[in-house]
Design a protein around this motif. Structure first.
Motif, PDB file in Angstrom:
ATOM      1  N   HIS A  54      63.112 -76.219  84.645  1.00  0.00           N
ATOM      2  CA  HIS A  54      63.909 -76.524  83.286  1.00  0.00           C
ATOM      3  C   HIS A  54      63.494 -75.862  82.135  1.00  0.00           C
ATOM      4  N   HIS A  56      62.455 -72.718  82.288  1.00  0.00           N
ATOM      5  CA  HIS A  56      62.673 -71.040  82.623  1.00  0.00           C
ATOM      6  C   HIS A  56      63.930 -70.794  81.611  1.00  0.00           C
ATOM      7  N   THR A  57      63.710 -70.707  80.441  1.00  0.00           N
ATOM      8  CA  THR A  57      64.553 -70.357  79.269  1.00  0.00           C
ATOM      9  C   THR A  57      63.730 -69.364  78.594  1.00  0.00           C
ATOM     10  N   ASP A 121      64.934 -65.736  68.593  1.00  0.00           N
ATOM     11  CA  ASP A 121      65.369 -66.867  69.758  1.00  0.00           C
ATOM     12  C   ASP A 121      65.963 -68.169  69.007  1.00  0.00           C
ATOM     13  N   ALA A 125      69.987 -69.357  68.857  1.00  0.00           N
ATOM     14  CA  ALA A 125      70.468 -70.474  69.738  1.00  0.00           C
ATOM     15  C   ALA A 125      71.005 -71.599  68.783  1.00  0.00           C
ATOM     16  N   TYR A 132      74.508 -67.641  73.267  1.00  0.00           N
ATOM     17  CA  TYR A 132      72.962 -67.825  73.401  1.00  0.00           C
ATOM     18  C   TYR A 132      72.525 -66.903  74.678  1.00  0.00           C
ATOM     19  N   THR A 133      73.081 -67.425  76.072  1.00  0.00           N
ATOM     20  CA  THR A 133      72.729 -66.916  77.257  1.00  0.00           C
ATOM     21  C   THR A 133      73.250 -65.387  77.266  1.00  0.00           C
ATOM     22  N   SER A 138      67.819 -62.041  80.299  1.00  0.00           N
ATOM     23  CA  SER A 138      66.405 -61.690  80.929  1.00  0.00           C
ATOM     24  C   SER A 138      65.949 -60.289  80.525  1.00  0.00           C
ATOM     25  N   CYS A 141      65.282 -60.116  76.779  1.00  0.00           N
ATOM     26  CA  CYS A 141      63.991 -60.798  76.397  1.00  0.00           C
ATOM     27  C   CYS A 141      62.853 -59.983  76.850  1.00  0.00           C
TER      28      CYS A 141
END
Length: 312
Positions: A54, A56-57, A121, A125, A132-133, A138, A141
């Motif tokens: 949960h 892993h954001t 970030d 959000a 956002y996603t 990845s 980021c």
């Protein structure tokens, strides 16, 4: 300028923490405890983020990177100081001093950049939740971490190479508990104009730009939140930023304290103490701030502790 001792500098002398033998063991225990708490607290944050899917954001990816950086920054300064206290020997080799300067520059600058990235970030959000996603994927980021790190390493190496060009005469005492580039330049007996220009430029880039980015992000966040009609939505938005704002305030607050202390007082002792707090206290407190103010992290830590096999 007399060039004596230019090529014969083998060591520098760091400031003595205390001359009182009774306080030496107390301070040694204090700093050792702070170091162990820093290592343990940040390791728990890293393990919690890695073990809980949960978390892993992007937000917690940056939090775990901040914890890694905090461990590295504390390890750069505290162990050497503890050794000096125990041995009552304040010397540090020329190579060791340059190495410490390089690592302090890398990890302190990276901390500033990480805080700015984390603010961005939160901005994405809250202000662009539907995208956002897509935005914080990845690859992006990873780029937000690796690109500043690459530039920071080049800057730190440049500072170190510039210090290698300096000559030192008889005064080899650094008025801090660790080697720091500004203080080392002050005791040089050769021209340091280029070094000072480089320091001011690097401070503007790795200090000024992140601060401006944080201010911009939170200005947009506040503006967006105030437009929300739901009180619950406003509270949820601000609560997600609470931990980060606390960390930012602690890091830049102690950093501002170093600047004020060096500018308003001639006491090297007070400046040294404030500088040590700048490289110790934020790194120790960050895990507590994120674990106490964040329900997800607290839940992940409980799961991690419950999965730990009991010693029987």
């Amino acid at each position: 300028m007399d060039p004596r001792n230019e090529t014969h500098v083998s060591h520098f002398l760091l400031m003595e923490v205390t001359e009182d033998p009774k306080l030496q063991s107390l301070l040694s225990s204090l700093f050792l405890s702070m170091y162990l708490v820093t290592i343990l607290g940040n390791l728990l944050i890293i393990l919690a983020v890695c073990s809980d899917s949960h978390l892993h954001t992007p937000m917690y990816f940056f939090v775990s990177n901040l914890s890694v950086n905090d461990i590295c920054l504390s390890t750069t300064t505290i162990p050497k100081m503890l050794v000096n206290i125990q041995t009552q020997n304040q010397s540090i080799t020329y190579t060791g001093c340059l190495t410490q300067i390089c690592f302090v520059l890398v990890f302190a600058s990276l901390e500033s950049c990480l805080l700015a990235v984390m603010a961005y970030d939160r901005y994405v959000a809250i202000c662009h939740p539907l995208r956002y996603t897509i935005i914080m994927n990845s690859r992006f980021c990873g780029l937000l971490i690796l690109l500043p790190l690459f530039i920071i390493i080049l800057d730190a190496l440049l500072h170190s190479l510039m210090v290698l060009q300096l000559s030192f005469c008889t005064d080899l005492e650094i008025p801090l508990f660790f080697c720091e580039v500004v203080q080392l330049i002050k005791i040089a007996c050769s021209d340091t104009l280029t070094n000072n220009i480089l320091i001011y430029f690097a401070t503007s880039v790795f200090g000024g730009i992140p601060v401006c980015g944080i201010i911009f992000s939170y200005t947009r966040i506040v503006s967006s939140v105030l437009k929300m009609s739901s009180a619950g939505g406003k509270y949820k938005a601000f609560s997600t930023c609470g931990s980060h704002l606390s960390v930012v305030s602690l890091f830049y607050g102690t950093g501002f304290g170093v600047y004020i202390s060096s500018a308003l007082t001639n006491s090297s002792g007070s400046t040294a103490v404030v500088s040590m707090m700048y490289t110790v206290v934020p790194q120790m407190m960050n895990p507590f701030i994120y674990s106490l103010r964040n329900r997800d992290v607290k839940g992940a830590l409980r799961k991690l502790i419950n999965r730990t096999p009991s010693l029987q």
